[in-house]
Design a protein around this motif. Structure first.
Motif, PDB file in Angstrom:
ATOM      1  N   ALA A  32      -7.923 -53.720  40.577  1.00  0.00           N
ATOM      2  CA  ALA A  32      -6.539 -53.237  40.707  1.00  0.00           C
ATOM      3  C   ALA A  32      -6.286 -52.648  42.092  1.00  0.00           C
ATOM      4  CB  ALA A  32      -6.220 -52.223  39.614  1.00  0.00           C
ATOM      5  N   GLY A  33      -6.891 -53.263  43.111  1.00  0.00           N
ATOM      6  CA  GLY A  33      -6.666 -52.822  44.482  1.00  0.00           C
ATOM      7  C   GLY A  33      -7.503 -51.630  44.905  1.00  0.00           C
ATOM      8  N   HIS A  34      -8.389 -51.138  44.059  1.00  0.00           N
ATOM      9  CA  HIS A  34      -9.242 -49.986  44.369  1.00  0.00           C
ATOM     10  C   HIS A  34     -10.676 -50.461  44.578  1.00  0.00           C
ATOM     11  CE1 HIS A  34      -6.043 -47.167  43.290  1.00  0.00           C
ATOM     12  NE2 HIS A  34      -5.770 -48.011  42.310  1.00  0.00           N
ATOM     13  N   THR A  35     -11.370 -49.843  45.501  1.00  0.00           N
ATOM     14  CA  THR A  35     -12.735 -50.230  45.831  1.00  0.00           C
ATOM     15  C   THR A  35     -13.735 -49.466  44.973  1.00  0.00           C
ATOM     16  OG1 THR A  35     -12.050 -50.631  48.100  1.00  0.00           O
ATOM     17  CG2 THR A  35     -14.401 -50.417  47.714  1.00  0.00           C
ATOM     18  N   PHE A  36     -14.679 -50.195  44.388  1.00  0.00           N
ATOM     19  CA  PHE A  36     -15.725 -49.619  43.546  1.00  0.00           C
ATOM     20  C   PHE A  36     -17.085 -50.044  44.074  1.00  0.00           C
ATOM     21  CE2 PHE A  36     -12.062 -49.355  40.912  1.00  0.00           C
ATOM     22  CZ  PHE A  36     -12.274 -48.281  40.069  1.00  0.00           C
ATOM     23  N   GLU A  37     -18.053 -49.157  43.941  1.00  0.00           N
ATOM     24  CA  GLU A  37     -19.432 -49.421  44.341  1.00  0.00           C
ATOM     25  C   GLU A  37     -20.245 -49.785  43.107  1.00  0.00           C
ATOM     26  OE1 GLU A  37     -20.475 -49.403  47.533  1.00  0.00           O
ATOM     27  OE2 GLU A  37     -18.425 -48.916  48.116  1.00  0.00           O
ATOM     28  N   THR A  38     -21.412 -50.375  43.341  1.00  0.00           N
ATOM     29  CA  THR A  38     -22.353 -50.652  42.267  1.00  0.00           C
ATOM     30  C   THR A  38     -23.754 -50.518  42.834  1.00  0.00           C
ATOM     31  OG1 THR A  38     -22.901 -52.146  40.452  1.00  0.00           O
ATOM     32  CG2 THR A  38     -22.494 -53.159  42.586  1.00  0.00           C
ATOM     33  N   GLY A  39     -24.727 -50.473  41.974  1.00  0.00           N
ATOM     34  CA  GLY A  39     -26.109 -50.340  42.412  1.00  0.00           C
ATOM     35  C   GLY A  39     -26.985 -49.928  41.257  1.00  0.00           C
ATOM     36  N   ALA A  40     -28.211 -49.531  41.580  1.00  0.00           N
ATOM     37  CA  ALA A  40     -29.175 -49.190  40.536  1.00  0.00           C
ATOM     38  C   ALA A  40     -28.765 -47.946  39.759  1.00  0.00           C
ATOM     39  CB  ALA A  40     -30.550 -48.990  41.152  1.00  0.00           C
ATOM     40  N   ASP A  41     -28.279 -46.918  40.453  1.00  0.00           N
ATOM     41  CA  ASP A  41     -27.941 -45.668  39.777  1.00  0.00           C
ATOM     42  C   ASP A  41     -26.548 -45.203  40.166  1.00  0.00           C
ATOM     43  OD1 ASP A  41     -30.420 -45.252  38.425  1.00  0.00           O
ATOM     44  OD2 ASP A  41     -31.307 -44.679  40.351  1.00  0.00           O
ATOM     45  N   ALA A  42     -25.779 -44.837  39.164  1.00  0.00           N
ATOM     46  CA  ALA A  42     -24.465 -44.241  39.421  1.00  0.00           C
ATOM     47  C   ALA A  42     -24.681 -42.816  39.926  1.00  0.00           C
ATOM     48  CB  ALA A  42     -23.635 -44.248  38.142  1.00  0.00           C
ATOM     49  N   PRO A  43     -23.750 -42.277  40.700  1.00  0.00           N
ATOM     50  CA  PRO A  43     -23.948 -40.943  41.274  1.00  0.00           C
ATOM     51  C   PRO A  43     -23.714 -39.823  40.263  1.00  0.00           C
ATOM     52  CG  PRO A  43     -21.806 -41.801  41.898  1.00  0.00           C
ATOM     53  CD  PRO A  43     -22.505 -42.899  41.147  1.00  0.00           C
ATOM     54  N   LEU A  55     -18.956 -62.770  32.559  1.00  0.00           N
ATOM     55  CA  LEU A  55     -18.288 -63.960  32.035  1.00  0.00           C
ATOM     56  C   LEU A  55     -18.124 -64.926  33.200  1.00  0.00           C
ATOM     57  CD1 LEU A  55     -15.504 -62.232  29.920  1.00  0.00           C
ATOM     58  CD2 LEU A  55     -17.580 -63.300  29.071  1.00  0.00           C
ATOM     59  N   SER A  56     -18.821 -66.037  33.143  1.00  0.00           N
ATOM     60  CA  SER A  56     -18.785 -67.052  34.196  1.00  0.00           C
ATOM     61  C   SER A  56     -19.131 -66.456  35.556  1.00  0.00           C
ATOM     62  CB  SER A  56     -17.413 -67.729  34.254  1.00  0.00           C
ATOM     63  OG  SER A  56     -17.102 -68.324  33.027  1.00  0.00           O
ATOM     64  N   GLY A  57     -20.107 -65.544  35.579  1.00  0.00           N
ATOM     65  CA  GLY A  57     -20.565 -64.950  36.820  1.00  0.00           C
ATOM     66  C   GLY A  57     -19.681 -63.835  37.355  1.00  0.00           C
ATOM     67  N   ARG A  58     -18.628 -63.502  36.630  1.00  0.00           N
ATOM     68  CA  ARG A  58     -17.693 -62.453  37.059  1.00  0.00           C
ATOM     69  C   ARG A  58     -17.866 -61.205  36.212  1.00  0.00           C
ATOM     70  NH1 ARG A  58     -16.057 -63.356  41.986  1.00  0.00           N
ATOM     71  NH2 ARG A  58     -15.639 -65.554  42.287  1.00  0.00           N
ATOM     72  N   ALA A  59     -17.539 -60.064  36.821  1.00  0.00           N
ATOM     73  CA  ALA A  59     -17.670 -58.770  36.154  1.00  0.00           C
ATOM     74  C   ALA A  59     -16.344 -58.409  35.492  1.00  0.00           C
ATOM     75  CB  ALA A  59     -18.072 -57.701  37.168  1.00  0.00           C
ATOM     76  N   HIS A  60     -16.252 -58.681  34.193  1.00  0.00           N
ATOM     77  CA  HIS A  60     -15.026 -58.409  33.441  1.00  0.00           C
ATOM     78  C   HIS A  60     -15.108 -57.023  32.809  1.00  0.00           C
ATOM     79  CE1 HIS A  60     -11.480 -59.043  31.061  1.00  0.00           C
ATOM     80  NE2 HIS A  60     -12.156 -58.606  30.026  1.00  0.00           N
ATOM     81  N   PRO A  61     -14.119 -56.129  33.060  1.00  0.00           N
ATOM     82  CA  PRO A  61     -14.151 -54.773  32.492  1.00  0.00           C
ATOM     83  C   PRO A  61     -14.075 -54.777  30.967  1.00  0.00           C
ATOM     84  CG  PRO A  61     -12.489 -54.940  34.218  1.00  0.00           C
ATOM     85  CD  PRO A  61     -12.956 -56.328  33.916  1.00  0.00           C
ATOM     86  N   ILE A  62     -15.000 -54.030  30.343  1.00  0.00           N
ATOM     87  CA  ILE A  62     -14.941 -53.860  28.894  1.00  0.00           C
ATOM     88  C   ILE A  62     -14.754 -52.394  28.518  1.00  0.00           C
ATOM     89  CG2 ILE A  62     -16.142 -55.968  28.240  1.00  0.00           C
ATOM     90  CD1 ILE A  62     -18.716 -54.353  27.999  1.00  0.00           C
ATOM     91  N   TYR A  63     -14.979 -51.480  29.478  1.00  0.00           N
ATOM     92  CA  TYR A  63     -14.722 -50.055  29.243  1.00  0.00           C
ATOM     93  C   TYR A  63     -14.493 -49.365  30.584  1.00  0.00           C
ATOM     94  CZ  TYR A  63     -15.047 -45.283  27.556  1.00  0.00           C
ATOM     95  OH  TYR A  63     -14.756 -43.978  27.249  1.00  0.00           O
ATOM     96  N   VAL A  64     -13.476 -48.507  30.633  1.00  0.00           N
ATOM     97  CA  VAL A  64     -13.165 -47.723  31.823  1.00  0.00           C
ATOM     98  C   VAL A  64     -13.168 -46.257  31.423  1.00  0.00           C
ATOM     99  CG1 VAL A  64     -11.433 -47.240  33.593  1.00  0.00           C
ATOM    100  CG2 VAL A  64     -11.730 -49.581  32.771  1.00  0.00           C
ATOM    101  N   GLU A 108      -4.322 -46.747  35.087  1.00  0.00           N
ATOM    102  CA  GLU A 108      -3.936 -47.969  35.801  1.00  0.00           C
ATOM    103  C   GLU A 108      -4.890 -49.117  35.488  1.00  0.00           C
ATOM    104  OE1 GLU A 108      -3.480 -49.559  40.395  1.00  0.00           O
ATOM    105  OE2 GLU A 108      -3.613 -47.399  40.020  1.00  0.00           O
ATOM    106  N   LEU A 109      -6.191 -48.839  35.490  1.00  0.00           N
ATOM    107  CA  LEU A 109      -7.177 -49.880  35.198  1.00  0.00           C
ATOM    108  C   LEU A 109      -7.078 -50.363  33.753  1.00  0.00           C
ATOM    109  CD1 LEU A 109     -10.232 -48.380  37.100  1.00  0.00           C
ATOM    110  CD2 LEU A 109      -8.928 -50.417  37.740  1.00  0.00           C
ATOM    111  N   ILE A 110      -6.856 -49.450  32.826  1.00  0.00           N
ATOM    112  CA  ILE A 110      -6.722 -49.837  31.418  1.00  0.00           C
ATOM    113  C   ILE A 110      -5.479 -50.698  31.232  1.00  0.00           C
ATOM    114  CG2 ILE A 110      -6.226 -48.961  29.094  1.00  0.00           C
ATOM    115  CD1 ILE A 110      -8.135 -46.629  29.744  1.00  0.00           C
TER     116      ILE A 110
END
Length: 146
Positions: A32-43, A55-64, A108-110
Motif C-alpha cells: 500500500a505504498g509503504h516500505t517494509f523490511e524482512t529478515g531472520a528476526d523482527a525488531p 502464493l505463486s512466489g509472492r508474499a500475500h498478506p494473511i494477517y496485519v 489502511e493495510l487491512i
C-alpha cells in the motif's frame, strides 16, 4: 471456502486491481505504498507487521498487526494460532514509534488487502458486541431511550 482458497482469491483480486505483491524474502517490500523490511528476526521495537503466505512466489498478506514490540507480537500471534503459524511464509515489518500512526497504517493495510485472519478477528469482535443488548450504536436511539 477454506483459508487457502480465500487467499488465492484475494491474491488474484490483488493482481487484477494492479496491486503488485512483493516476492517472499524481498527487502525492502512495498505494501500500500509503504516500505517494509524482512529478515531472520523482527525488531524489538514498536511497529507494524505483516504476516504473509506464499502464493505463486509472492508474499500475500494473511494477517496485519501492530505492537510496542514487533518480535513479541509476532511470536504471540503465531503461538496463539497454529493454522496461521503453518501458513506463514514470511514476516514483513516497519518500525513506527507512534501508536496512532501504527493504528492508521494497520487500518489502511487491512482495507487494501483484506487479510483473512484479520477479517476473522473482526467478525468475532462484532459477534461479541451484538450480544450486548444495552449497547447503543446510534445516538438517536440513545436519545429516544430517555
Amino acid at each position: 471456502m477454506n483459508v487457502t482458497e480465500v487467499s488465492f482469491v484475494a491474491a488474484a483480486a490483488a493482481v487484477a486491481n494492479g496491486k503488485a505483491l512483493p516476492a517472499i524474502g524481498q527487502t525492502p517490500a512495498r505494501y500500500a505504498g509503504h516500505t517494509f523490511e524482512t529478515g531472520a528476526d523482527a525488531p524489538d521495537r514498536p511497529g507494524v507487521f505483516v504476516l504473509t503466505t506464499e502464493l505463486s512466489g509472492r508474499a500475500h498478506p494473511i494477517y496485519v498487526g501492530e505492537s510496542e514490540s514487533v518480535i513479541v507480537a509476532v511470536s504471540a500471534v503465531l503461538a496463539a494460532n497454529p493454522i496461521l503459524k503453518r501458513l506463514t511464509a514470511g514476516v514483513f515489518w516497519q518500525a513506527c514509534p507512534f501508536a496512532l500512526d501504527r493504528r492508521h497504517l494497520v487500518e489502511e493495510l487491512i482495507e487494501e488487502y483484506q487479510p483473512h485472519f484479520n477479517a476473522a478477528a473482526e467478525a468475532e469482535k462484532s459477534d461479541r458486541s451484538s450480544e450486548r443488548d444495552d449497547w447503543v450504536r446510534d445516538p438517536i436511539e440513545l436519545i429516544a431511550r430517555f
